[in-house]
Motif scaffolding. Structure first.
Motif, PDB file in Angstrom:
ATOM      1  N   LEU A  71      68.656 -93.253 100.385  1.00 24.49           N
ATOM      2  CA  LEU A  71      68.083 -92.241  99.432  1.00 24.49           C
ATOM      3  C   LEU A  71      66.377 -92.341  99.201  1.00 24.49           C
ATOM      4  CD1 LEU A  71      70.925 -92.828  96.843  1.00 24.49           C
ATOM      5  CD2 LEU A  71      70.497 -91.250  98.440  1.00 24.49           C
ATOM      6  N   ILE A  72      65.639 -91.213  99.161  1.00 23.86           N
ATOM      7  CA  ILE A  72      64.886 -90.687  98.887  1.00 23.86           C
ATOM      8  C   ILE A  72      64.689 -89.992  97.844  1.00 23.86           C
ATOM      9  CG2 ILE A  72      62.622 -90.444 100.072  1.00 23.86           C
ATOM     10  CD1 ILE A  72      63.825 -91.217 102.340  1.00 23.86           C
ATOM     11  N   LEU A  73      63.435 -90.166  96.638  1.00 22.04           N
ATOM     12  CA  LEU A  73      63.272 -89.464  95.999  1.00 22.04           C
ATOM     13  C   LEU A  73      62.256 -87.847  96.882  1.00 22.04           C
ATOM     14  CD1 LEU A  73      62.184 -91.730  92.428  1.00 22.04           C
ATOM     15  CD2 LEU A  73      64.687 -89.942  93.298  1.00 22.04           C
ATOM     16  N   ASN A  74      63.064 -87.315  96.767  1.00 23.20           N
ATOM     17  CA  ASN A  74      62.230 -85.769  97.028  1.00 23.20           C
ATOM     18  C   ASN A  74      61.010 -86.194  96.440  1.00 23.20           C
ATOM     19  OD1 ASN A  74      61.574 -83.742  98.143  1.00 23.20           O
ATOM     20  ND2 ASN A  74      63.294 -82.921  97.940  1.00 23.20           N
ATOM     21  N   GLU A  75      60.986 -85.835  95.202  1.00 20.08           N
ATOM     22  CA  GLU A  75      59.142 -85.269  94.789  1.00 20.08           C
ATOM     23  C   GLU A  75      57.890 -87.276  95.478  1.00 20.08           C
ATOM     24  OE1 GLU A  75      57.646 -84.666  90.252  1.00 20.08           O
ATOM     25  OE2 GLU A  75      59.680 -83.840  91.030  1.00 20.08           O
ATOM     26  N   THR A  76      58.692 -87.565  95.380  1.00 19.90           N
ATOM     27  CA  THR A  76      57.431 -88.600  95.794  1.00 19.90           C
ATOM     28  C   THR A  76      58.069 -90.352  96.956  1.00 19.90           C
ATOM     29  OG1 THR A  76      58.786 -90.587  94.781  1.00 19.90           O
ATOM     30  CG2 THR A  76      57.451 -90.326  92.707  1.00 19.90           C
ATOM     31  N   ASN A  77      58.793 -89.396  97.422  1.00 18.02           N
ATOM     32  CA  ASN A  77      59.002 -90.094  98.597  1.00 18.02           C
ATOM     33  C   ASN A  77      59.707 -91.659  98.956  1.00 18.02           C
ATOM     34  OD1 ASN A  77      58.931 -87.832 100.146  1.00 18.02           O
ATOM     35  ND2 ASN A  77      57.358 -88.266 100.778  1.00 18.02           N
ATOM     36  N   GLN A  78      59.697 -91.664  97.496  1.00 18.10           N
ATOM     37  CA  GLN A  78      60.410 -93.421  96.775  1.00 18.10           C
ATOM     38  C   GLN A  78      61.498 -93.776  97.791  1.00 18.10           C
ATOM     39  OE1 GLN A  78      59.900 -94.600  92.959  1.00 18.10           O
ATOM     40  NE2 GLN A  78      59.939 -96.537  93.395  1.00 18.10           N
ATOM     41  N   VAL A  79      61.723 -94.521  98.151  1.00 21.10           N
ATOM     42  CA  VAL A  79      63.115 -94.969  98.634  1.00 21.10           C
ATOM     43  C   VAL A  79      64.037 -95.797  96.996  1.00 21.10           C
ATOM     44  CG1 VAL A  79      64.457 -96.442 100.332  1.00 21.10           C
ATOM     45  CG2 VAL A  79      62.282 -94.824 101.379  1.00 21.10           C
ATOM     46  N   ILE A  80      65.096 -95.414  98.036  1.00 19.56           N
ATOM     47  CA  ILE A  80      65.672 -95.890  95.786  1.00 19.56           C
ATOM     48  C   ILE A  80      66.955 -97.029  96.807  1.00 19.56           C
ATOM     49  CG2 ILE A  80      64.197 -94.418  94.401  1.00 19.56           C
ATOM     50  CD1 ILE A  80      67.801 -93.248  93.998  1.00 19.56           C
ATOM     51  N   CYS A  81      67.775 -96.548  97.993  1.00 19.44           N
ATOM     52  CA  CYS A  81      68.864 -97.055  97.887  1.00 19.44           C
ATOM     53  C   CYS A  81      68.951 -97.158  99.515  1.00 19.44           C
ATOM     54  CB  CYS A  81      69.749 -96.417  97.563  1.00 19.44           C
ATOM     55  SG  CYS A  81      71.304 -97.279  98.363  1.00 19.44           S
TER      56      CYS A  81
END
Length: 600
Positions: free
Chosen positions: A291-301
């Motif tokens: 799972l990637i936060l679209n705005e920051t490209n951060q993987v959250i899961c």
């Protein structure tokens, strides 16, 4: 959906009126001589339907002949589909926007049948039937649609003159869509990619997830059967996510050409990207979901599921073996979304997903304040978006309210449970989680076992992997005296609950079943384990645990322990009663009578 990890049947439709409840309204379409034969609908071709949504509604067949659509709601239905992502909407969403009163399911079915009759004379398939049962799809390849053209030529009002009184959700959608098209200037390009409807931002209160096509990084010997098995597991994960509520899914797994999902960040939608990948390691296949936060490209899961190649065939023969994997994956994804919700959604736009998760957590924390917070959170979620699964959880809350000594009027609790159950069914009777929750509402709160039995069968037929399906099935079978079936479902619920903070509830179900079977030693073991798992900060122990554990101790000959348990519950309830209702107290001799009438 967790933070970690009807009695009414469809009523007949009055066939003397159109399905929108009014006789022909007189503004279905303009007279033929007032509609230009050539209307600008993008790149017009002779082999497509021509659909005009900007200005007065107009539809022409591939021969250029006007197609008369007399019903307002049929025209609205075409418009809702025409500017949706891939021309597709769920049945529950359509029903919620066009039929908030009456028999919504039958009304939608009638309109679709009428539209297919009107559109089906050509060789095209504009409203295909070969789609998932919970989906309605407009075949966009069969249409030239002015609102989806590469450059807007018209400044006409979107669906000019088409308003449907008393359908608040449709009117709100129509206002937002008109405002969007009014903001455009003639010849503005890329409407298809910037419209809030077409990009999927239907509501700021849902978390929008874009699903990328699967990346297969495997050798040639990973045959089609093994691919089917892994694809099926992903299908079940996606279906379970969608049934959880508060989520809008945009599934690009089968899109052609493959979309660049990451570029969706330009429109700030979707908020989260789900990227599945299958890789091969020696004798195993690894399904990884990020799972990637679209705005920051951060993987959250990141969730990794391993499959042994030589055991994949077992999963093909018995899909139920996949259930724990699917349930745990969904719980992990939902927990990640719950934790990161404030980053994806402003606090004043409390997402339905976050509110519902908070309500579930509060409901099971075993505190009176928690029950109050659960009710408030669910009511707030319903106010944000009237979603079927939220109504179902609101109805399910009644089972906890019945055991609340502060409640004066149990009749009112049951009436509310029936109301929220009806609303849940009206919005979506094909959601397996909804059917599972309502199984317990009708079995325990309302004591209508025939309806409860119908609902649990529907949940199973829909292929539910949810823990509440197994728990509701276990309790319904317990109430009906089918103890072997009850225990099988209870054990599966316990297996699925291993990472949940309220595992105590499912172990209590096992305690109840063993007590009813006369296996008091096993009931005591389950009951004591449930007590150890219950929150240390709770106001009181879980009442069903105390009742069945105390009964088991009493029948096992250890009456002192039984009395101690009874006193712990009586002490917790003391002083909590309101008005003239006294806090309930239990005595040893009341166990059998009480547990049969007030079980979980």
């Amino acid at each position: 959906m967790f933070p970690v990890n009807i009695n009414d049947r469809d009523q007949g439709v009055n066939t003397s009126e159109s399905s929108d409840g009014i006789v022909s309204d007189g503004i279905a379409t303009e007279p033929d001589d007032k509609i230009p034969r050539e209307i600008t609908l993008g790149e017009t071709t002779s082999d497509k339907f021509q659909l005009r949504l900007l200005g007065s509604f107009a539809l022409r067949d591939p021969k250029g002949e006007l197609v008369d659509i007399p019903s307002k709601k049929a025209r609205a239905l075409l418009a809702l589909l025409a500017i949706a992502e891939n021309g597709e909407r769920t049945r529950s969403w359509l029903q919620d926007h066009l039929w908030t009163r009456g028999s919504s399911q039958e009304s939608l079915r009638k309109e679709l049948s009428s539209l297919r009759a009107l559109l089906g004379s050509s060789d095209l398939d504009p409203l295909p039937k070969d789609v998932p049962r919970d989906v309605v799809r407009l075949n966009l390849a069969c249409f030239d649609i002015d609102a989806r053209s590469r450059a807007i030529k018209s400044k006409g009002e979107f669906l000019e003159g088409l308003d449907i009184t008393h359908e608040h959700n449709f009117e709100e959608w129509l206002r937002e869509t008109r405002a969007y098209f009014d903001s455009l200037v003639p010849d503005q390009p890329a409407v298809t990619h910037t419209s809030p409807e077409i990009t999927g931002r239907i509501s700021p209160s849902r978390v929008c997830i874009g699903i990328s096509p699967v990346i297969w990084d495997t050798a040639d010997h990973v045959n089609d059967i093994k691919r089917v098995i892994l694809s099926d597991s992903l299908d079940r994960i996606v279906k379970s996510l969608l049934s959880s509520g508060g989520i809008e899914l945009f599934d690009h797994r089968f899109s052609s050409p493959v979309p660049n999902v990451l570029n969706a960040s330009a429109n700030n939608n979707p908020q989260v990207l789900l990227l599945p990948r299958v890789t091969e390691t020696s004798n195993r296949l690894l399904l990884t979901i990020e799972l990637i936060l679209n705005e920051t490209n951060q993987v959250i899961c990141t969730r990794r599921n391993e499959f042994e190649l030589d055991k994949l065939d077992l999963l093909f023969e018995d899909p139920s073996l996949m259930t724990p994997l699917v349930a745990e994956t969904v719980d992990e994804i939902l927990f990640a979304l719950y934790r990161r919700g404030p980053e994806m959604m402003p606090e004043d736009e409390c997402g339905v997903l976050r509110l519902t998760n908070e309500a579930i957590a509060s409901m099971f924390e075993l505190s009176f304040a928690g029950l109050d917070r659960a009710r408030l959170s669910l009511d707030k979620a319903i106010e944000a978006i009237p979603e079927s699964v939220v109504y179902a959880w609101r109805a399910y809350l009644s089972a906890h309210q019945i055991d609340d000594p502060r409640v004066v009027d149990l009749k009112q609790v049951r009436e509310e449970a029936r109301y929220y159950s009806r609303r849940a069914i009206e919005l979506d009777r094909y959601n397996p989680l909804v059917m599972s929750l309502l199984t317990h509402v009708y079995a325990f709160t309302l004591r209508e076992f025939d309806i409860a039995s119908d609902y649990i069968q529907q949940a199973k037929a829909l292929g539910s992997d949810h823990i509440m399906t197994y728990d509701s099935d276990a309790l319904l079978n317990l109430y009906l005296g089918r103890l072997p079936q009850s225990k099988t479902s209870a054990l599966q619920a316990i297996r699925l609950s291993r990472f949940l903070p309220f595992k105590y509830m499912f172990i209590t179900s096992l305690c109840m079943i063993d007590a009813r079977a006369g296996d008091y030693e096993s009931a005591i073991a389950a009951g004591e384990k449930s007590l150890r798992l219950q929150p240390a900060t709770s106001d009181r122990p879980y009442p069903p645990t105390i009742r069945y554990l105390a009964e088991s101790y009493a029948r096992y000959g250890e009456k002192d322990k039984a009395i101690e348990l009874i006193n712990s519950l009586n002490s917790a309830n003391k002083g909590r009663s309101v008005n003239d209702r006294t806090a309930p107290t239990l005595q040893i001799g009341e166990f059998l009578k009480f547990s049969q009438s007030e079980t979980r």
